[in-house]
Design an enzyme around this catalytic site. Sequence first.
Site, PDB file in Angstrom:
ATOM      1  N   LEU A 194      44.739  50.070  61.068  1.00 28.48           N
ATOM      2  CA  LEU A 194      46.032  50.293  60.070  1.00 28.48           C
ATOM      3  C   LEU A 194      45.718  51.972  59.683  1.00 28.48           C
ATOM      4  CD1 LEU A 194      46.046  47.489  57.674  1.00 28.48           C
ATOM      5  CD2 LEU A 194      47.892  47.852  59.720  1.00 28.48           C
ATOM      6  N   HIS A 195      46.811  52.751  59.807  1.00 23.71           N
ATOM      7  CA  HIS A 195      46.939  53.926  59.330  1.00 23.71           C
ATOM      8  C   HIS A 195      48.191  54.680  58.902  1.00 23.71           C
ATOM      9  CE1 HIS A 195      47.296  55.248  63.467  1.00 23.71           C
ATOM     10  NE2 HIS A 195      47.971  56.137  63.218  1.00 23.71           N
TER      11      HIS A 195
END
Length: 445
Positions: free
Chosen positions: A206-207
């Site tokens: 996740l970014h």
Amino acid sequence: MAAVIHVVGARPNFMKMAPLIRALRDAPGGFEHLLVHTGQHYDEHLNDAIFRDLELAAPDVHLGSGSGSHAEQTARIMVAFEALVRDRAPQLVVVAGDVNSTLACSIVAAKANVPVAHLEAGLRSGDWAMPEEINRVVTDRLSQLHLTPSADADANLLREGASPQGIVRVGNCMIDSLLRNRERAQRGPALSHFGLRAGNFGLVTLHRPSNVDDPGRLRHFLRVLSDLAARLPLVFPVHPRTRARIAALEISEAALSAAGLQLAPPLGYLDFLQLESAAAIVVTDSGGVQEETTALGVPCLTVRDNTERPITVTHGTNPLVGSDPAPPPVGDQDETIPVELAGVTRFITRSQIRYAQAQGDYARLHTPAGSHLVRIPLSTLEERWAAAGFVRIHRSTLVSLRHVKEVRMEHGRCSVVLDEVELQVSRRHTRELRDRLLRPNRPAE
Ligand code: UDP
């Protein structure tokens, strides 16, 4: 004089650019070229380790731009790149993907009258809240040569008025890198390092700012992932941006790890590929990971409301689960479904769909505006949509209860009326329909 400048700036650029650089290097007669790293990603895990794994030679020039706001970073790259272009007078600048370096260097090249080639041109999410969408659209507008991965990208460019002569479908270079390195990755140490067995764990990345920058949302994601980890161990190689946001929440890594959610630094490319190939499921908001899981046949849940890579949904393993980490309230989840109309991918929302019918292995979705064929089996739609008020009325038909105007019973046969359409309900499904209508899924009082 450098004939061709290849620009890279951030992790996903490296996998895309590596096959192109290799092909040019090996081309008969050779090419004079310069690999320029803008310094957008400077963390060792996102750079040197990936360069090593891809067997890419170190960059010839490093612009050292570093981080900052979008404007600061883009401006710093532009200033440094302008000096380089003036100095080296390239005949072509090749940029890749959708990061700030892609945008910054195409603006500089275009203003210096140097032609731009965009690798991975033509992808569109239609979501202007994503910085990447702005980078893609502007870069494509400034490029003379569009190197596209797929037919939907060609169609997007043509729709926006790009010249057909400038569009060359080269396929997906990120997947070229994956195919080249997959076997090597299988021999790596990552599975044993994390104490995992193939098929018995999930992998998370996740970014995207929209997912990790809001503390409440990120906290909720971690809670949902910890719940999932109670059923399936999860490995989460954490992007530096996300790590900084988690640190600000003051959630202890030990507590997450006790819940089965193992945080790790970003992995090298080969280590990541090994885990990605062996995972039971991948949860991600990464563009590249959506494509890689599709190529590997690994189920992937994409935590976004849209994708610029609809082919991973229509032909791949990648349902979009939305960016709200909470379980959807019953009847209130409005998923967007990509449909192909005359070669152009459009999106329709589930609330527009009145009923869906099986058509071979696929489903035909009927909306007030017409009908659309999607490459999703009816059974998958049923599983995904049951909580949102879709019910099966026949082996080959699902209807949305929100569109049902009337249910008729005549001579023991049941039918449902949706606007001007009346559909027969099979005997087998009549009881289920009655149950659903008589006992709607209401919260307990
Ligand atoms: N990747 C990696 N190590 C990791 C996570 C991802 O090498 O810990 C690779 C992944 O295999 C893919 C690429 O990074 O090739 C995707 O990059 P990223 O998710 O940063 O960018 P996006 O694709 O979202 O633009």
